[in-house]
Design a protein around this motif. Sequence first.
Motif, PDB file in Angstrom:
ATOM      1  N   SER A  18      14.720  14.612   2.023  1.00  0.00           N
ATOM      2  CA  SER A  18      13.829  13.958   2.981  1.00  0.00           C
ATOM      3  C   SER A  18      12.783  13.148   2.249  1.00  0.00           C
ATOM      4  O   SER A  18      12.356  13.495   1.146  1.00  0.00           O
ATOM      5  CB  SER A  18      13.149  15.000   3.876  1.00  0.00           C
ATOM      6  OG  SER A  18      12.400  15.902   3.092  1.00  0.00           O
ATOM      7  N   ALA A  19      12.368  12.052   2.871  1.00  0.00           N
ATOM      8  CA  ALA A  19      11.342  11.189   2.277  1.00  0.00           C
ATOM      9  C   ALA A  19       9.999  11.899   2.271  1.00  0.00           C
ATOM     10  O   ALA A  19       9.700  12.720   3.146  1.00  0.00           O
ATOM     11  CB  ALA A  19      11.251   9.890   3.072  1.00  0.00           C
ATOM     12  N   ALA A  20       9.212  11.584   1.270  1.00  0.00           N
ATOM     13  CA  ALA A  20       7.877  12.184   1.192  1.00  0.00           C
ATOM     14  C   ALA A  20       7.022  11.668   2.335  1.00  0.00           C
ATOM     15  O   ALA A  20       7.137  10.522   2.765  1.00  0.00           O
ATOM     16  CB  ALA A  20       7.228  11.838  -0.148  1.00  0.00           C
ATOM     17  N   SER A  21       6.169  12.548   2.850  1.00  0.00           N
ATOM     18  CA  SER A  21       5.258  12.162   3.920  1.00  0.00           C
ATOM     19  C   SER A  21       4.193  11.233   3.382  1.00  0.00           C
ATOM     20  O   SER A  21       3.960  11.171   2.165  1.00  0.00           O
ATOM     21  CB  SER A  21       4.598  13.408   4.509  1.00  0.00           C
ATOM     22  OG  SER A  21       3.694  13.964   3.570  1.00  0.00           O
ATOM     23  N   PRO A  22       3.490  10.474   4.266  1.00  0.00           N
ATOM     24  CA  PRO A  22       2.401   9.615   3.798  1.00  0.00           C
ATOM     25  C   PRO A  22       1.340  10.372   3.014  1.00  0.00           C
ATOM     26  O   PRO A  22       0.799   9.860   2.025  1.00  0.00           O
ATOM     27  CB  PRO A  22       1.839   9.043   5.104  1.00  0.00           C
ATOM     28  CG  PRO A  22       3.000   9.064   6.050  1.00  0.00           C
ATOM     29  CD  PRO A  22       3.775  10.295   5.696  1.00  0.00           C
ATOM     30  N   ALA A  23       1.049  11.623   3.435  1.00  0.00           N
ATOM     31  CA  ALA A  23       0.048  12.409   2.706  1.00  0.00           C
ATOM     32  C   ALA A  23       0.513  12.718   1.291  1.00  0.00           C
ATOM     33  O   ALA A  23      -0.260  12.660   0.331  1.00  0.00           O
ATOM     34  CB  ALA A  23      -0.246  13.709   3.464  1.00  0.00           C
ATOM     35  N   GLU A  24       1.818  13.028   1.151  1.00  0.00           N
ATOM     36  CA  GLU A  24       2.347  13.349  -0.174  1.00  0.00           C
ATOM     37  C   GLU A  24       2.400  12.124  -1.076  1.00  0.00           C
ATOM     38  O   GLU A  24       2.368  12.223  -2.296  1.00  0.00           O
ATOM     39  CB  GLU A  24       3.748  13.961  -0.036  1.00  0.00           C
ATOM     40  CG  GLU A  24       3.736  15.346   0.608  1.00  0.00           C
ATOM     41  CD  GLU A  24       5.124  15.821   0.954  1.00  0.00           C
ATOM     42  OE1 GLU A  24       6.006  14.952   1.206  1.00  0.00           O
ATOM     43  OE2 GLU A  24       5.350  17.035   0.983  1.00  0.00           O
ATOM     44  N   GLN A  25       2.515  10.931  -0.458  1.00  0.00           N
ATOM     45  CA  GLN A  25       2.579   9.701  -1.224  1.00  0.00           C
ATOM     46  C   GLN A  25       1.192   9.197  -1.619  1.00  0.00           C
ATOM     47  O   GLN A  25       1.083   8.285  -2.449  1.00  0.00           O
ATOM     48  CB  GLN A  25       3.300   8.623  -0.401  1.00  0.00           C
ATOM     49  CG  GLN A  25       4.777   8.905  -0.181  1.00  0.00           C
ATOM     50  CD  GLN A  25       5.418   7.879   0.743  1.00  0.00           C
ATOM     51  OE1 GLN A  25       4.731   7.097   1.386  1.00  0.00           O
ATOM     52  NE2 GLN A  25       6.739   7.880   0.791  1.00  0.00           N
ATOM     53  N   SER A  26       0.149   9.734  -1.045  1.00  0.00           N
ATOM     54  CA  SER A  26      -1.204   9.295  -1.336  1.00  0.00           C
ATOM     55  C   SER A  26      -1.615   9.765  -2.724  1.00  0.00           C
ATOM     56  O   SER A  26      -1.010  10.694  -3.281  1.00  0.00           O
ATOM     57  CB  SER A  26      -2.181   9.872  -0.306  1.00  0.00           C
ATOM     58  OG  SER A  26      -2.292  11.283  -0.492  1.00  0.00           O
ATOM     59  N   PRO A  27      -2.639   9.144  -3.328  1.00  0.00           N
ATOM     60  CA  PRO A  27      -3.126   9.645  -4.624  1.00  0.00           C
ATOM     61  C   PRO A  27      -3.470  11.129  -4.592  1.00  0.00           C
ATOM     62  O   PRO A  27      -3.107  11.871  -5.512  1.00  0.00           O
ATOM     63  CB  PRO A  27      -4.349   8.772  -4.885  1.00  0.00           C
ATOM     64  CG  PRO A  27      -4.077   7.507  -4.147  1.00  0.00           C
ATOM     65  CD  PRO A  27      -3.335   7.925  -2.909  1.00  0.00           C
ATOM     66  N   ALA A  28      -4.153  11.573  -3.528  1.00  0.00           N
ATOM     67  CA  ALA A  28      -4.512  12.994  -3.447  1.00  0.00           C
ATOM     68  C   ALA A  28      -3.268  13.869  -3.376  1.00  0.00           C
ATOM     69  O   ALA A  28      -3.193  14.932  -4.008  1.00  0.00           O
ATOM     70  CB  ALA A  28      -5.402  13.237  -2.225  1.00  0.00           C
ATOM     71  N   GLY A  29      -2.255  13.436  -2.593  1.00  0.00           N
ATOM     72  CA  GLY A  29      -1.030  14.226  -2.472  1.00  0.00           C
ATOM     73  C   GLY A  29      -0.299  14.350  -3.794  1.00  0.00           C
ATOM     74  O   GLY A  29       0.173  15.434  -4.161  1.00  0.00           O
ATOM     75  N   ARG A  30      -0.182  13.235  -4.530  1.00  0.00           N
ATOM     76  CA  ARG A  30       0.481  13.292  -5.835  1.00  0.00           C
ATOM     77  C   ARG A  30      -0.299  14.145  -6.824  1.00  0.00           C
ATOM     78  O   ARG A  30       0.282  14.881  -7.633  1.00  0.00           O
ATOM     79  CB  ARG A  30       0.675  11.870  -6.373  1.00  0.00           C
ATOM     80  CG  ARG A  30       1.790  11.110  -5.682  1.00  0.00           C
ATOM     81  CD  ARG A  30       2.205   9.882  -6.481  1.00  0.00           C
ATOM     82  NE  ARG A  30       1.113   8.925  -6.583  1.00  0.00           N
ATOM     83  CZ  ARG A  30       0.826   8.002  -5.671  1.00  0.00           C
ATOM     84  NH1 ARG A  30       1.559   7.923  -4.580  1.00  0.00           N
ATOM     85  NH2 ARG A  30      -0.168   7.159  -5.838  1.00  0.00           N
ATOM     86  N   LEU A  31      -1.628  14.024  -6.771  1.00  0.00           N
ATOM     87  CA  LEU A  31      -2.451  14.802  -7.697  1.00  0.00           C
ATOM     88  C   LEU A  31      -2.338  16.296  -7.410  1.00  0.00           C
ATOM     89  O   LEU A  31      -2.208  17.106  -8.337  1.00  0.00           O
ATOM     90  CB  LEU A  31      -3.910  14.359  -7.599  1.00  0.00           C
ATOM     91  CG  LEU A  31      -4.885  15.074  -8.541  1.00  0.00           C
ATOM     92  CD1 LEU A  31      -4.524  14.816  -9.996  1.00  0.00           C
ATOM     93  CD2 LEU A  31      -6.324  14.629  -8.272  1.00  0.00           C
TER      94      LEU A  31
END
Length: 354
Positions: free
Chosen positions: A5-18
């Motif tokens: 599944s594609a990553a959610s917008p939150a997971e794609q954000s800088p905070a989500g990746r960090l």
Amino acid sequence: MAPRSAASPAEQSPAGRLLAWYDVHRRTLPWRAAPGAPAPDPYAVWLSEVMLQQTTVAAVKPYFARFLDRWPTVTALAAADDADVMAAWAGLGYYARARNLIACARAVAGEHDGTFPDTEEGLRALPGLGAYTAAAVAAIAFGRRAVVVDANVERVVSRLFAVEQPLPAARPELRRLADSITPEARAGDFAQAMMDLGATICTPRGPACALCPLSPDCAARAACTQEDYPRKAAKRDKPVRRGTIFWLEAEGHVLLRRREPKGMLGGMRALPSGSWEASDPSLADAPLAADWRPLGGGRHVFTHFALDYAVVGTVVADRSAEGEWWPIDRLDEAGLPTLFARAAAIAISQRESA
């Protein structure tokens, strides 16, 4: 095999990746809870954050362990003798932090029944808690959304957004930008992730950009100018002061005096020393008139000035001079600040070679 599944917008954000990076690569520290675990003891968080100000993790770990072993709760610390706390702090430097530690512990014990306030505003009202410490405790210990900005975070944010304004003038802008990427959820983990990123990946020299979860967003990396940030104003040369430190020995003891509660190294045991001035004070303010002989000297750098100090010594027949006479063979138990511990080492080396 089912498609990923594609990553959610939150997971794609800088905070989500960090945060995803932090879940795997976080540092294991004695005052830190694992991701998803119950929040750590606010007392331990507060104690560690005060100790970590302008001090490395490696230097803090043994002090943190000793403090918790000796004073396991904020009420225990509040009941401690000032001199014992100051002696236990000796060697960590920036001794105003220790005085603030005592004042804050007593405020929490006396005014809040031994429980830390759980909001940034309430924490800021405690003695000695500035904006950074209050935000760190609110986020890490209580999960409040707070913008936590230390030197590591300043470096990460300045590179992420390529902030051209130099420090310290850039601090309000860096805080605003840090606020813009701080998530509502997992605020404590995010704060610690930013600190870890600055300490281990986004380092002052040779940042490991290939390993950085924020690399796709980093304006400085895109321009290949990572090490140019944060911009810093030109440093002024520190003024140099001069002083004399006195080693007065009698019957296997050395004279110590408690420094004034306020001022440099306030409240600490120390060897007698006169004022520190631009000109050489020589033997002014000696504890008594005697045949003082030079033993050595050195330079000690404080935050705002450097001190060129001379160590002079003499031996007298009795312990009549006013002060605290400390056994020389137990001097390591006196909790001397680094400056005076070095001066004592100079005197002892001369004494042993005589």
